[in-house]
Enzyme design. Structure first.
Site, PDB file in Angstrom:
ATOM      1  N   HIS A 203      37.530 -50.183 -38.800  1.00  0.00           N
ATOM      2  CA  HIS A 203      36.903 -48.859 -38.857  1.00  0.00           C
ATOM      3  C   HIS A 203      37.925 -47.832 -39.324  1.00  0.00           C
ATOM      4  CE1 HIS A 203      38.064 -47.625 -34.444  1.00  0.00           C
ATOM      5  NE2 HIS A 203      39.085 -48.062 -35.126  1.00  0.00           N
TER       6      HIS A 203
ATOM      7  N   SER B 224      40.416 -52.632 -34.829  1.00  0.00           N
ATOM      8  CA  SER B 224      41.054 -51.424 -35.336  1.00  0.00           C
ATOM      9  C   SER B 224      42.387 -51.793 -35.989  1.00  0.00           C
ATOM     10  CB  SER B 224      41.229 -50.428 -34.191  1.00  0.00           C
ATOM     11  OG  SER B 224      41.673 -49.178 -34.670  1.00  0.00           O
TER      12      SER B 224
END
Length: 681
Positions: free
Chosen positions: A117, A94
């Site tokens: 993401h 992330s």
């Protein structure tokens, strides 16, 4: 080590030897302010700015966290003068993967992983609150995409897709290298603790197997390496090796607990739990929250299937549908939508197609619960603009924005065919570095001695963004007259003007110094004899283009140790030479052979693109290498946003509203080696 991050300064070496690199460890949740393991940007950025180092080795094992904190840490690393070498020891997931993109080099341990993401959040409230949160997440995704694109060589659009498609993109070390997100794959790092004991994976949809990504052993600092975090600890902190004082909730935290349980006071089982947790001062707020949620969920069916990731779905309300119908009607009636099939789809069963602009204003007042039966047309339009709950200005803004974007997108630009497209995070000058090389290895002498090699110097260029824009006024009279051409036409022209502005700036830069381009950091023009990128003036022929090709291929790297062997990909010529250029590039045989014998064309297919433009005059031509391989001219957009921005401003000095259009970008020459020019003949 300090639990949330550790920063070691450079260690001096013996005389004549360079200091060992500084080391920064990010082993925790980024921005997790309520957890002592969190990496908080304000502290880390402050310590980085004070750090004197030529090289920083950044080691990462983090599941990400706060995007704003991650953005701040990324920008702080990019601003630092030191070379940043990133090592992914366990996982960079992330926001942690975004921070990794700040590295000049990225090395991933063979058993490490990376995940990219879309930014996500928790939200509550009505439909407007949800839409606002979605817009915020989209802005964060756009801000982050340029870093992934710059590092990997992907287009900005491809990088943005990874941050908006709703999927978790996991990469093993070799997969990350293949995608351009890592430069090297290093040795495996030994596992020291179980994944479950170190991080919470529940927020990810599809977590990788724990054994594959368990955090490695963190190297312990030496006695001489005192971290900033340790230096700032109060004197009451126990000495190393001594047990810490037991945790006890504060009075304020007990007040938070009471507020947490208050909405459920009517439920006996919740009241009993409240009494139980308050009796145990060693329970943290987080632990109490977890127990409360567990109690509340007893006997309830799961909202989503087991092992799936919860999603929030919003639906369009009637006001949304009405606004969309009005915008579609305006665009169709104004002729903005060129595709016939799309026009039919936007018109079909659209109740707004028969409405005038004044009638749309009345409908907006009705949706807001505002009476208009006592108002004349001028009063209706005035109320639709000035009543805070009316969405009439918003639907006009949406129609104008779509018109602006459409006109900008279809403009006949040529700059993006030979210029690199970049991104900057603010309006300061941003450096573009070009590294040197070591050349060939030296022979070891008969005594087995190796020759010391000097670290090569590099070069840097810079680029900075500025803002360009205009304001247009939309009068109430134009609304009453149902004159779509006034504001939609103006938006159309502004979209073309925005595209034309970038185009004109690129060619104005190229025209400086009588066509030799802007002055570079060395005080010489982009095209200069000392740069080796000017060839002897000659008309555009097969033989002349071949000499231009040779000049480009003969360029050497920054250190002058090796040939770059660049090849031209784009030929830029005045509009009058476009036909001749295409004829030479496409001909199978030399078109300049006097006796028409079949002499093969040695530059056949040399250029993948030929750009001819009336913005150039005379006979001068420019040959550019592929801008993704050797950028010469760059157009950099603020946060990677290449589209013009439009916003509404209610006006006191204009009888209507004002719409401001702006575009934030900069144009600069960043290197001279990937281009050649010839004055022609």
């Amino acid at each position: 080590m300090a639990k949330w991050y550790e920063l070691k300064a450079s260690i001096p070496q013996a005389a004549g030897e360079p200091p060992k690199p500084a080391e920064l460890l990010i082993y925790g949740n980024i921005g997790d302010r309520w957890n002592e393991d969190g990496v908080v940007a304000s502290e880390l950025v402050r310590d980085l700015s004070a750090l004197e180092a030529d090289t920083i080795n950044l080691r990462i094992n983090s599941y990400g966290g706060s995007v704003p904190d991650g953005l701040a840490i990324y920008n702080a690393l990019r601003r630092h003068k030191a070379a940043i070498n990133v090592f992914v020891d366990g996982v960079a997931i992330s926001c942690a993967s975004y921070i990794a993109m700040a590295g000049d080099t990225i090395t991933m341990a063979k058993n490490s992983q990376m995940m990219i993401h879309a930014p996500w959040t928790f939200a509550y409230g009505n439909s407007n609150d949800m839409r606002e949160q979605a817009d915020i997440l989209d802005r964060y995704a756009k801000a982050m995409a340029s870093a992934y694109a710059d590092k990997s060589g992907k287009t900005y659009e491809d990088a943005l897709a990874l941050l908006t498609d709703g999927k978790d993109h996991w990469y093993l070390a070799d997969e990350a290298k293949a995608e351009g997100f890592a430069d090297e794959v290093g040795e495996e790092v030994a596992v020291a603790a179980s994944l479950a004991n170190s991080f919470d994976l529940s927020r990810f949809k599809a977590a990788a197997p724990a054994a594959a990504i368990a955090p490695p052993q963190v190297p312990q600092p030496t006695a001489a390496a005192v971290t900033t975090k340790e230096a700032s600890m109060p004197a009451t902190v126990p000495a190393a090796g001594q047990p810490a004082a037991p945790y006890a909730r504060t009075k304020d935290e007990n007040t938070q607990v009471l507020a947490m349980f208050k909405p459920f006071a009517s439920r006996p089982e919740i009241a009993a739990l409240q009494t139980e947790v308050l009796a145990d001062p060693g329970l943290t707020i987080e632990a109490i929250q977890a127990r409360l949620l567990t109690e509340m969920g007893k006997g309830a069916e799961p909202a989503v299937p087991q092992n799936s990731f919860p999603k929030i779905e919003t639906v369009s309300d009637e006001a949304d549908k009405a606004r969309e119908a009005a915008v579609n009607a305006i665009l169709v009636k104004a002729g903005v939508v060129a595709d016939a099939e799309k026009r039919r789809a936007m018109s079909a069963s659209n109740p707004a197609m028969s409405l005038s602009l004044v009638e749309m204003a009345k409908a907006a007042l009705v949706r807001s619960g505002i009476r208009h039966d006592h108002l004349d047309k001028m009063g209706v339009v005035a109320a639709a603009f000035t009543q805070g709950t009316s969405d009439f200005p918003v639907l006009l803004e949406n129609a104008m924005h779509k018109t602006l974007q459409t006109s900008y997108a279809i403009a006949a630009n040529t700059w993006n065919r030979f210029c690199a497209t970049g991104s900057v995070s603010d309006f300061r000058a941003h450096n573009r570095y070009r590294t040197g090389s070591f050349g060939s290895l030296d022979a070891v002498n008969e005594l087995g001695e190796y020759v010391n090699k000097s670290i090569p110097d590099g070069e840097k260029g810079s680029i900075a963004a500025t803002t360009k824009g205009n304001i247009i006024n939309l009068s109430r009279r134009a609304i009453i007259d149902d004159d779509l051409g006034v504001f939609v036409g103006l938006a159309n022209m502004l979209g073309r003007a925005a595209a034309r502005t970038v185009e004109a700036d690129v060619y104005a830069l190229l025209a400086l110094n009588s066509g030799a381009g802007p002055t570079m950091g060395d005080g010489k023009a982009l095209f200069h004899a000392d740069h080796g990128n000017i060839t002897t003036s000659a008309a555009i022929t097969m033989a002349a283009l071949d000499l231009d090709r040779v000049a480009m291929a003969s360029q050497k790297d920054v250190s002058g140790n090796d040939y770059l062997d660049l090849r031209p990909a784009v030929l830029l010529v005045p509009i009058g030479l476009g036909g001749t250029a295409r004829s030479i590039n496409d001909a199978q045989y030399d078109p300049d052979t006097a006796n028409k014998m079949h002499k093969p064309n040695i530059v056949n297919g040399l250029f993948r693109d030929i750009v001819d433009t009336p913005r150039l005059s005379g006979n001068r031509r420019y040959l550019f290498a592929d801008p993704s391989e050797a950028p010469v001219l760059e157009v950099a957009f603020l946060d990677g946003n290449q589209n013009p921005y439009l916003e509404l401003q209610n006006s006191f000095d204009v009888d209507g509203a004002r719409y401001k259009v702006r575009l934030d970008y900069g144009v600069a020459a960043v290197d001279y080696r990937g281009a050649v020019t010839n004055a022609g003949g």
